[in-house]
Motif scaffolding. Structure first.
Motif, PDB file in Angstrom:
ATOM      1  N   ASP A  70       0.835  -1.317   0.029  1.00 24.53           N
ATOM      2  CA  ASP A  70      -0.093  -0.018  -0.063  1.00 24.53           C
ATOM      3  C   ASP A  70       0.956   1.154   0.136  1.00 24.53           C
ATOM      4  O   ASP A  70       0.826   2.193  -0.585  1.00 24.53           O
ATOM      5  CB  ASP A  70      -0.784  -0.225   1.078  1.00 24.53           C
ATOM      6  N   LEU A  71       2.192   1.281   0.871  1.00 27.61           N
ATOM      7  CA  LEU A  71       2.980   2.461   0.807  1.00 27.61           C
ATOM      8  C   LEU A  71       3.499   2.371  -0.688  1.00 27.61           C
ATOM      9  O   LEU A  71       3.702   3.561  -0.827  1.00 27.61           O
ATOM     10  CB  LEU A  71       3.778   2.482   2.109  1.00 27.61           C
ATOM     11  N   PHE A  72       3.971   1.459  -0.986  1.00 33.42           N
ATOM     12  CA  PHE A  72       4.729   1.435  -2.307  1.00 33.42           C
ATOM     13  C   PHE A  72       3.705   1.916  -3.534  1.00 33.42           C
ATOM     14  O   PHE A  72       4.249   3.011  -4.128  1.00 33.42           O
ATOM     15  CB  PHE A  72       5.201   0.075  -2.645  1.00 33.42           C
ATOM     16  N   TYR A  73       2.833   1.372  -3.396  1.00 32.72           N
ATOM     17  CA  TYR A  73       1.785   1.798  -4.532  1.00 32.72           C
ATOM     18  C   TYR A  73       1.192   3.242  -4.542  1.00 32.72           C
ATOM     19  O   TYR A  73       1.232   3.665  -5.441  1.00 32.72           O
ATOM     20  CB  TYR A  73       0.540   0.839  -4.461  1.00 32.72           C
ATOM     21  N   SER A  74       1.008   3.788  -3.446  1.00 32.87           N
ATOM     22  CA  SER A  74       0.805   5.252  -3.207  1.00 32.87           C
ATOM     23  C   SER A  74       1.914   6.062  -3.968  1.00 32.87           C
ATOM     24  O   SER A  74       1.585   7.087  -4.669  1.00 32.87           O
ATOM     25  CB  SER A  74       0.116   5.697  -1.964  1.00 32.87           C
ATOM     26  N   GLU A  75       3.068   5.667  -3.512  1.00 32.74           N
ATOM     27  CA  GLU A  75       4.224   6.287  -3.817  1.00 32.74           C
ATOM     28  C   GLU A  75       4.348   6.423  -5.432  1.00 32.74           C
ATOM     29  O   GLU A  75       4.773   7.364  -6.114  1.00 32.74           O
ATOM     30  CB  GLU A  75       5.304   5.980  -3.158  1.00 32.74           C
ATOM     31  N   ILE A  76       4.335   4.963  -5.872  1.00 30.16           N
ATOM     32  CA  ILE A  76       4.697   4.983  -7.413  1.00 30.16           C
ATOM     33  C   ILE A  76       3.573   5.557  -8.425  1.00 30.16           C
ATOM     34  O   ILE A  76       3.974   6.026  -9.209  1.00 30.16           O
ATOM     35  CB  ILE A  76       4.946   3.383  -7.743  1.00 30.16           C
ATOM     36  N   ARG A  77       2.468   5.513  -7.913  1.00 33.06           N
ATOM     37  CA  ARG A  77       1.364   6.200  -8.533  1.00 33.06           C
ATOM     38  C   ARG A  77       1.481   7.616  -8.669  1.00 33.06           C
ATOM     39  O   ARG A  77       1.309   8.320  -9.613  1.00 33.06           O
ATOM     40  CB  ARG A  77      -0.016   5.888  -7.894  1.00 33.06           C
ATOM     41  N   VAL A  78       2.084   8.189  -7.579  1.00 31.16           N
ATOM     42  CA  VAL A  78       2.458   9.594  -7.763  1.00 31.16           C
ATOM     43  C   VAL A  78       3.504   9.932  -8.756  1.00 31.16           C
ATOM     44  O   VAL A  78       3.643  10.912  -9.478  1.00 31.16           O
ATOM     45  CB  VAL A  78       2.750  10.296  -6.206  1.00 31.16           C
ATOM     46  N   LYS A  79       4.644   9.186  -8.432  1.00 33.80           N
ATOM     47  CA  LYS A  79       5.992   9.254  -9.435  1.00 33.80           C
ATOM     48  C   LYS A  79       5.419   8.852 -10.873  1.00 33.80           C
ATOM     49  O   LYS A  79       5.872   9.913 -11.715  1.00 33.80           O
ATOM     50  CB  LYS A  79       6.968   8.391  -8.810  1.00 33.80           C
ATOM     51  N   VAL A  80       4.573   8.077 -11.198  1.00 32.46           N
ATOM     52  CA  VAL A  80       4.276   7.825 -12.473  1.00 32.46           C
ATOM     53  C   VAL A  80       3.452   9.042 -13.166  1.00 32.46           C
ATOM     54  O   VAL A  80       3.685   9.229 -14.353  1.00 32.46           O
ATOM     55  CB  VAL A  80       3.590   6.248 -12.716  1.00 32.46           C
ATOM     56  N   SER A  81       2.520   9.622 -12.223  1.00 35.35           N
ATOM     57  CA  SER A  81       1.809  10.582 -12.713  1.00 35.35           C
ATOM     58  C   SER A  81       2.720  11.713 -13.291  1.00 35.35           C
ATOM     59  O   SER A  81       2.532  12.450 -14.022  1.00 35.35           O
ATOM     60  CB  SER A  81       0.884  10.863 -11.748  1.00 35.35           C
ATOM     61  N   SER A  82       3.810  12.106 -12.416  1.00 35.28           N
ATOM     62  CA  SER A  82       4.563  13.073 -12.550  1.00 35.28           C
ATOM     63  C   SER A  82       5.443  12.840 -13.934  1.00 35.28           C
ATOM     64  O   SER A  82       5.768  13.364 -14.730  1.00 35.28           O
ATOM     65  CB  SER A  82       5.786  13.327 -11.309  1.00 35.28           C
ATOM     66  N   PHE A  83       5.862  11.289 -14.178  1.00 37.57           N
ATOM     67  CA  PHE A  83       6.376  11.119 -15.217  1.00 37.57           C
ATOM     68  C   PHE A  83       5.742  11.152 -16.561  1.00 37.57           C
ATOM     69  O   PHE A  83       6.303  11.514 -17.626  1.00 37.57           O
ATOM     70  CB  PHE A  83       7.012   9.451 -15.217  1.00 37.57           C
ATOM     71  N   MET A  84       4.637  10.930 -16.596  1.00 43.12           N
ATOM     72  CA  MET A  84       3.484  11.192 -17.590  1.00 43.12           C
ATOM     73  C   MET A  84       3.305  12.322 -18.074  1.00 43.12           C
ATOM     74  O   MET A  84       3.053  12.685 -19.077  1.00 43.12           O
ATOM     75  CB  MET A  84       2.040  10.506 -17.403  1.00 43.12           C
TER      76      MET A  84
END
Length: 191
Positions: A177-191
């Motif tokens: 859950d911690l990982f997934y909340s972080e990676i979604r934010v990072k990916v949204s910045s990447f996109m």
């Protein structure tokens, strides 16, 4: 993350999704030979892998496998994370993953002729055996792990590594859950 995680994080663009899917077969700067949005998907895949490999929550889970499965904890944890994605979406009831998986297969079918040969070969089995759906179930993850263990001549019993997940399921879920909340934010910045 394994296939399901990568595909979910690709968003709605078919070319980005396809690029993310084939990325492991595209080495070095050869990604520049592909159209722009497919390049973006390839680079997204690399971004996700880099983030995952250095994420503290992910690494905690990976380390649980080291004692009994040295050198392969990351491979196991990647597949476990696809199982945990299913658990996350079941628990939170925020995405109809069955429909998304159908969309993934339809999109990838559209690009089948453009897939690198090793990806095309693997995809044939992925779709036939519905790996993405079967990650939802303990038996599906165990079947995937057993197959990987045999393919890489590591172990005929790699499926038993899932016992570590069952023994530590709440910890794995919390870390995911911690990982997934972080990676979604990072990916949204990447996109």
């Amino acid at each position: 993350m394994n296939y399901l995680g990568h595909l979910i994080l690709s968003g709605d663009d078919d070319q980005v999704l396809f690029g993310n899917f084939i990325a492991d077969a595209i080495k070095g700067n050869s990604y520049l030979d592909w159209p722009d949005k497919i390049q973006k998907g390839i680079l997204l895949h690399r971004f996700i892998d880099e983030f995952t490999d250095n994420n503290i929550s992910y690494l905690k889970g990976k380390r649980r496998f080291y004692k009994d499965y040295p050198k392969i904890g990351g491979v196991i944890n990647d597949i476990v994370y696809d199982f945990l994605i299913w658990q996350y979406y079941i628990d939170n009831n925020i995405l109809e993953l069955n429909k998304e998986i159908s969309r993934f297969y339809k999109t990838l079918d559209k690009y089948r002729d453009d897939m690198p040969e090793k990806i095309k070969f693997m995809y044939m089995y992925m779709k036939r055996d519905n790996w993405l759906l079967n990650y939802k179930y303990d038996w599906g993850v165990k079947k995937a792990l057993k197959g990987i263990g045999k393919r890489i001549n590591y172990s005929n019993n790699l499926d038993e590594s899932f016992n570590i997940v069952n023994d530590n399921l709440e910890s794995f879920k919390t870390e995911f859950d911690l990982f997934y909340s972080e990676i979604r934010v990072k990916v949204s910045s990447f996109m």
